[in-house]
Structure formats: structure tokens, C-alpha cells
Write an enzyme that holds these catalytic residues in place. Structure first.
Site, mmCIF file in Angstrom:
data_model
loop_
_atom_site.group_PDB
_atom_site.id
_atom_site.type_symbol
_atom_site.label_atom_id
_atom_site.label_comp_id
_atom_site.label_asym_id
_atom_site.label_seq_id
_atom_site.Cartn_x
_atom_site.Cartn_y
_atom_site.Cartn_z
ATOM 1 N NE ARG A 69 27.257 55.105 77.108
ATOM 2 C CZ ARG A 69 28.746 55.252 77.589
ATOM 3 N NH1 ARG A 69 29.446 54.970 76.183
ATOM 4 N NH2 ARG A 69 29.966 55.005 77.889
ATOM 5 C CG ASP A 156 35.508 56.773 72.996
ATOM 6 O OD1 ASP A 156 36.295 56.782 73.447
ATOM 7 O OD2 ASP A 156 34.623 55.918 73.686
ATOM 8 C CG ASP A 309 36.285 59.791 79.779
ATOM 9 O OD1 ASP A 309 35.860 59.218 78.121
ATOM 10 O OD2 ASP A 309 36.534 59.118 80.624
#
Length: 426
Positions: A69, A156, A309
């Protein structure tokens, strides 16, 4: 620093010591000795001794799919907190996805993340965006990112709808000695779904995505890779249709590899009865038949590796109505326990080493750590039979979007050691 792993069992099918119980001595981050186990062995006073009865030692695990992130949403995760979560979960290396804001699509973006990550012994590799802004319209500057240190490219969880674009991406990436990861989803079939299409989800009122949306898209991706004569790595396999496509490709001798997300080995779409948004993931959890076939495919080698994940989300993104909640759950710290519990402890330590260490590193094209005298230490220690309690205050991730809070799972990561840095969970 001197550390002795006393009575540890080696889990490495490439090692001469595989499945043997030994004493491993590390000095200053290097393997100084690997000797047959001596229960009464004495060590010098400056050696830290870890008694490892029931504990296995494998090459350091590597996660092929994690989101950190940063930049853009540091309140959810940062490089530093992501690396801490990875180490706690047994990983000595990770591949971070380009799904940040702005997307990783330039050489400077790749170099920024690699610099930020260089202060930790959790090795970080960066996947660059396959297309500009991950929009699936134009190829990103792949060679520019390759010069910055990225050797694998993906959008992604955004599937490439344009077949011509994907073909050119495969050919161009292969020309610069890089690899492409695809995510299979025919959006014309899946639409804006938030779950699997089944009797259960229809009764619950969810928008469903049929498994055929994944199967058809994956078959196309494989056909394009075959035509281009290039390797292809397939992310997020979740259905029997996709397993059939992967198995057929491998039987044909095509250089196709695949990964499964750990949580998909445990849950089915029936878990959505709870309406807990932590179970809203992409691809969605599917039927019990799909789950059992995923497990079988992992055991027989059709699926090459298991990934976390890891998708951190803040409360504002998850603690809302199911339709509006973000997809994903954190997974770095729970991957092994979920994998081991899903197989009820029946997955062998050697297979754990393959699917969490050897195969992921081989797919990425990086060196697999060895358990030999003189080798640099890069190991994970785990106990398949020890229970672990997942308590919120003990998570290293900044986010808590996981259904495993206040749960106990079987299979504990005891430690990681990379060079001379020990993360100890004994």
C-alpha cells in the site's frame, strides 16, 4: 551472533539432509555446521541454543503476492510494517504488487520501493505494472522498469481484456528476459460481482461471478502464451475450470505456472452466510468441489505455489455493507497456519518447502537458499503440530481485515533467520 538449532528436522527435497534430524550451527549469519543430532551435545557459552523438537527447517519462504500500500495508502500498510508482517509469517522475501497510488509504472517508482525496503532483511522484489495505470489500454514502460530492478510485470487483479495487447506484452517481456503474471477474469461474464455464482449466493442476494469467467479467460491467456512461445504465471486460481486449463497446458509441456491463495484452500462460498466483509475477496471463494480440486491440484503439482494475497484495508474500507466493502484480507502472518489447517496437518514439510519457498523463487528466477555448510542463512523454522492463537495486538500488519482474529489454527512459524537477523517466535 552464534545460534544452534538443536534437533531440527530438515525440510528441503534438494538437500542431502532432507527429513534428517540434525544440529545446525550458525555463526554471523552463515551455516558453520550441519551435524547428526546429539541429544546431549554441549555448546559454548556464547551460543544461543534453540531446542527444536518437532520443528522443521526449510529454505526461507517467499511470497509471490503481497500488497504493501505504499505509496498512497500508508494508513493501511507501509513497506516497513509489511516486511515485519512477512517476517512474522515466516517469509524472508516477498514480491510486492504495483497496485499503489500512483501505480508502479516507471523506473523511479521501482527504485523508490527497493530503496525503502533495503533496510530490512526481508527481501523485497517489485512487480511493475503491465499497462499504464493498470488500465489495460497501453503497455507501460517495461524496459525502463526492468532497468530499475523489476523483472516481472502484472496488472495485479485487473484482467487484460485486449488479447492483442496481452500478446504484445508477453512477447516484449520475454524479449527483455522478464515474465508476465496474469489474472483471469472475463468481465463480460463476471460483471460487478462480489461473490461466486451459486445457489448459496443467489439465496443470500449476492451478485455472483460464474467460475466459467475465470476458466474462459485463463484458456485464452494460455493460448496466447503458447502462440508467443513465452512463459506465463497465472495468479489466483480458484475454480475447477482453471485447474483443468492449467493441467492441460502442463501436459502439453507449456511453460505455465500457477498459484493459489491460501484462504481459498480453506473456505467455500458458504462462509458468506455470515455476511462478514472479511470474506469478500477476489477471486471469490467458490464451491466445496472447487476447493477440494484446488487442494488436489496443489498436491499433484498442477498448482506450483501458495501465496498470501496480502491485501491490507482500513476499517473505513471494510466495516461497511458487504456490497460497498473493499475486496481482500491480510494474509502474510496467517498463510502457513491456514495452509496447514486446510490440509488438517496432512501436507508434508517437504511440500511446504516446495510451495512456499522453492517454487516461488524458481518462478521469479532468483536463487533458492541452500542448507549447506558455508551458505548464507536464509531459513524458516515451523512446527506443523503447534497451535497458534491470532490476537489483534500481536499482528505486525497495520490492518486487521482478517477473519482469523481471536482464532486458533494448527501450524506455527517458529522463526525466520536471514543473514544474521533472527525473528524469533519460539
Amino acid at each position: 551472533m552464534k545460534i544452534a538449532f538443536h534437533g531440527v528436522t530438515i525440510a528441503d527435497p534438494r538437500s542431502d539432509f532432507n527429513n534428517q534430524t540434525v544440529d545446525v550451527l550458525l555463526m554471523d549469519g552463515t551455516v558453520a555446521a550441519v551435524e547428526p543430532h546429539q541429544s546431549q551435545k554441549k555448546y559454548d557459552g556464547d551460543v544461543v541454543v534453540k531446542n527444536c523438537k518437532g520443528v522443521y527447517l526449510s529454505p526461507g519462504w517467499f511470497d509471490l503476492k503481497a500488497n504493501f500500500r505504499e505509496p498512497g495508502h500508508e494508513q493501511k500498510e507501509t513497506i516497513e510494517s509489511g516486511q515485519a508482517a512477512a517476517a512474522k509469517g515466516g517469509f524472508t522475501g516477498v514480491l510486492v504488487m504495483p497496485s499503489v497510488y500512483p501505480a508502479i509504472q516507471k523506473r523511479s517508482d521501482v527504485e523508490f520501493l527497493l530503496r525503502k525496503a533495503s533496510h530490512s532483511k526481508v527481501e523485497v522484489h517489485v512487480a511493475g505494472s503491465l499497462t499504464v495505470n493498470r488500465e489495460g489500454k497501453d503497455l507501460a514502460e517495461l524496459y525502463d522498469m526492468k532497468l530499475g530492478g523489476a523483472n516481472i510485470f502484472t496488472d495485479d487483479k485487473r484482467a487484460i481484456a485486449n488479447s492483442g495487447l496481452l500478446l504484445r506484452a508477453l512477447q516484449y517481456a520475454d524479449n527483455i528476459n522478464a515474465k508476465v503474471i496474469t489474472y483471469a477474469d472475463d468481465k463480460n461474464l463476471s460483471g460487478e460481482a462480489n461473490s461466486n455464482e451459486s445457489a448459496t449466493t443467489t439465496r443470500l442476494g449476492f451478485k455472483g461471478s460464474p467460475a466459467i469467467a475465470e476458466g474462459i479467460a485463463l484458456e485464452r491467456d494460455i493460448r496466447l502464451a503458447e502462440y508467443a512461445n513465452t512463459p506465463l504465471h497465472c495468479s489466483g486460481i480458484s475454480s475447477s475450470e482453471a485447474i483443468t486449463a492449467i493441467r492441460t497446458a502442463k501436459e502439453m509441456g507449456l511453460p505455465v505456472t500457477a498459484e493459489v491463495y491460501a484462504a481459498h484452500l480453506m473456505f467455500t462460498d458458504e462462509i458468506l452466510e455470515s455476511f462478514d466483509s472479511n470474506y469478500k475477496v477476489k477471486p471469490p471463494f467458490r464451491s466445496n468441489s472447487d476447493r477440494e480440486q484446488l487442494k488436489e491440484a496443489l498436491l499433484d503439482g498442477t498448482i506450483d505455489c501458495v501465496v498470501s494475497d496480502h491485501c491490507p484495508e482500513d476499517v473505513e474500507s471494510k466495516d461497511v455493507e458487504f456490497d460497498y466493502a473493499a475486496f481482500g484480507m491480510i494474509g502474510l502472518e496467517t498463510t502457513y497456519s491456514v495452509l496447514n489447517t486446510a490440509f488438517d496437518g496432512a501436507i508434508t514439510p517437504e511440500l511446504v518447502a516446495k510451495v512456499l519457498s522453492i517454487n516461488p523463487r524458481t518462478i521469479l528466477g532468483i536463487e533458492v537458499p541452500s542448507i549447506n555448510v558455508g551458505a548464507i542463512a536464509n531459513f524458516t523454522l515451523f512446527n506443523p503440530n503447534e497451535m497458534v492463537d491470532y490476537i489483534s495486538s500481536e499482528f505486525k500488519s497495520k490492518s486487521r481485515n482478517t477473519p482469523f482474529l481471536n482464532c486458533s489454527l494448527k501450524g506455527k512459524v517458529m522463526a525466520t533467520i536471514n543473514h544474521d537477523v533472527l525473528v524469533d517466535n519460539f
